[in-house]
Design an enzyme around this catalytic site. Sequence first.
Site, PDB file in Angstrom:
ATOM      1  N   SER A 261       0.798  -1.209   0.054  1.00  0.00           N
ATOM      2  CA  SER A 261       0.042  -0.178   0.141  1.00  0.00           C
ATOM      3  C   SER A 261       0.873   0.941   0.132  1.00  0.00           C
ATOM      4  CB  SER A 261      -0.821  -0.156   1.092  1.00  0.00           C
ATOM      5  OG  SER A 261      -0.455   0.887   2.283  1.00  0.00           O
ATOM      6  N   LYS A 262       0.305   2.329  -0.784  1.00  0.00           N
ATOM      7  CA  LYS A 262       1.296   3.491  -0.969  1.00  0.00           C
ATOM      8  C   LYS A 262       1.439   4.112   0.448  1.00  0.00           C
ATOM      9  CE  LYS A 262       0.500   7.735  -3.849  1.00  0.00           C
ATOM     10  NZ  LYS A 262      -0.192   8.374  -4.614  1.00  0.00           N
ATOM     11  N   ARG A 263       0.369   3.964   1.216  1.00  0.00           N
ATOM     12  CA  ARG A 263       0.344   4.850   2.478  1.00  0.00           C
ATOM     13  C   ARG A 263       1.057   4.288   3.598  1.00  0.00           C
ATOM     14  NH1 ARG A 263      -3.427   4.414   6.397  1.00  0.00           N
ATOM     15  NH2 ARG A 263      -4.546   3.020   5.383  1.00  0.00           N
ATOM     16  N   LYS A 264       1.102   2.632   3.499  1.00  0.00           N
ATOM     17  CA  LYS A 264       1.695   1.992   4.649  1.00  0.00           C
ATOM     18  C   LYS A 264       3.281   1.516   4.286  1.00  0.00           C
ATOM     19  CE  LYS A 264      -2.546  -0.234   6.290  1.00  0.00           C
ATOM     20  NZ  LYS A 264      -2.994  -1.530   6.129  1.00  0.00           N
TER      21      LYS A 264
ATOM     22  N   LEU B  94       7.230   0.564  -1.461  1.00  0.00           N
ATOM     23  CA  LEU B  94       6.050   0.528  -2.838  1.00  0.00           C
ATOM     24  C   LEU B  94       6.868   1.337  -3.852  1.00  0.00           C
ATOM     25  CD1 LEU B  94       3.797  -0.638  -4.460  1.00  0.00           C
ATOM     26  CD2 LEU B  94       2.345   0.831  -3.444  1.00  0.00           C
TER      27      LEU B  94
END
Length: 547
Positions: free
Chosen positions: A293-296, A300
């Site tokens: 995930s981009k956020r976590k 990535l």
Amino acid sequence: MDHKALAERLLPGSYPSLQFYEEKYPARNLPKGAEVTRLAPSPTGFIHLGNLFSAIADERIAHRSGGIVYLRIEDTDLKRKVDGAVEAVISALNYFDVKFDEGAEIGGDETYAPWYQRQRAEIYRAFAKKLIEEGRAYPCFCTEEDLTALREEQTKNKEITGYYGKYARCRNLTEEEIYKNLDAGKPFVIRLKSMGNPENKFKFHDEIKGDVTVTENDQDVVILKSDGIPTYHFAHAIDDHFMRTTIVIRGEDWLASLPIHIELFHALGFPLPRYGHHCSLMKQDGETRRKLSKRKDPELSLEFYRKEGYFARAVKVYMLTLLNSNFEEWYLKHPDADPNEFPFKAEKMSKSGTLFDLDKLNDISKNELSKLSAEEMATFLEGWANEFGSEAQKAYFKDREKLLSVLTLCMGIGGKKRRKDFTTASQAMAFIEYFFTRTTQVDAYRVDGETVKSLLSDFLSVYSYEDDAQAWFEKVKEVAARHGFAADMKAYKANPEGYRGSVADVAEVLRIAATGRANTPDLWTIMRILGEEEVRRRLTSAEAPCE
Ligand code: GLU
């Protein structure tokens, strides 16, 4: 209904014919079996591992077959456009050895240019007009509010959401109603008039997943938005056809849109390219596996690998390991081969979730870096330092000879076995820091401060820069013996109670004093590299004990 007149009203003016475009963008002049692949990112500025994953597959499939890979920028959604994003894609992928033959900001065979969708407005309109003329597309005057209300109703009724069947209100407008809306200046989009029936299922051969069952599309998807800009679905079908793409490799998220794409290609009268949908990169998160995930997950973003200073080849080797199930075995047999020699095959790509594991990448990185010469390593580190290093780190490259000695030692070059201590450029630069500055005390002494002081001063009194390794070690042993430490390990092991410790403990004191670390490569060599003055300075000023 007079479809021709309607098409003229909706998209006035004359547009070239299908024949014209077929000739303008002719079949590519490539050897038989050569594949044409593409990467078609949106210019959002975020290049991620998934892009690299697709891009390596695209590049390998194209180049192994004697074909070409091109870069097309899907910029129909201006809201998501970021300045410099295209250059960022190219440079990020270049770093990992993915080089495009043609495309946006790259050039190449201009026949198929331009590679920015925004610059291809005319061709999309020409085909939208053609579909309207044929009764395969129609104007839709539904507002955002209408569509939201529709979605809510469908959700409430537990039905598939979208514009289809009985819900496709504008599909059945009479000629009169359409012209009334147009005369009133109502904004409209153009939708495909789908002929599909979701009751019908058919087999479709996916180059990666094998045979998949596809349900016919019945969604009247938007093809031109109200500003005349095409949607992704429509633009990509036209571009893949006229850029003469033979195989589309993309993430499995797109599998759900495949029925739409198949219908669009048919409606447009284009043969379908082949498709290969690859699985998403997953991460083990505790007990569960989830998509990166981009956020976590900082890992990535491809930016992460540049900043950390991952060695491009290592990342590529890992990507290939994940991409083709037989790569790892092949590489074990050919550890020194160029990974591009591997016979890459789309059908060997994994059919279900691929686990991305940073530890595994780190192992591969260690291995790849251990194959470099000192000179190659220096060049790699310098490239990283120039971009991301501190001023102090950039200074390491001023004395190249010293740097090469440091790397030769730290990599175990010339020794029995190569050391595998380096993972990334940033980590390697931190690792060799002590050769250039005595700033960080990583490990504490394990003997008391008084003992440290007297051991160091005794050693300094006998230390000579000219001593070879053997003479040097003899002196360490003498110092050990003078302070009640066993000079001989065997003697120590036989009677540990009889000594304060062994020569190993004395060497550790010298090591920590000289480098701040209890674990280093050969200390005699380190002292040779540091030079007499620096050794004396460090051993004299080594404060003890130090945390
Ligand atoms: N523009 C799409 C994306 O950014 C490309 C999808 C495709 O490869 O067809 O994901």
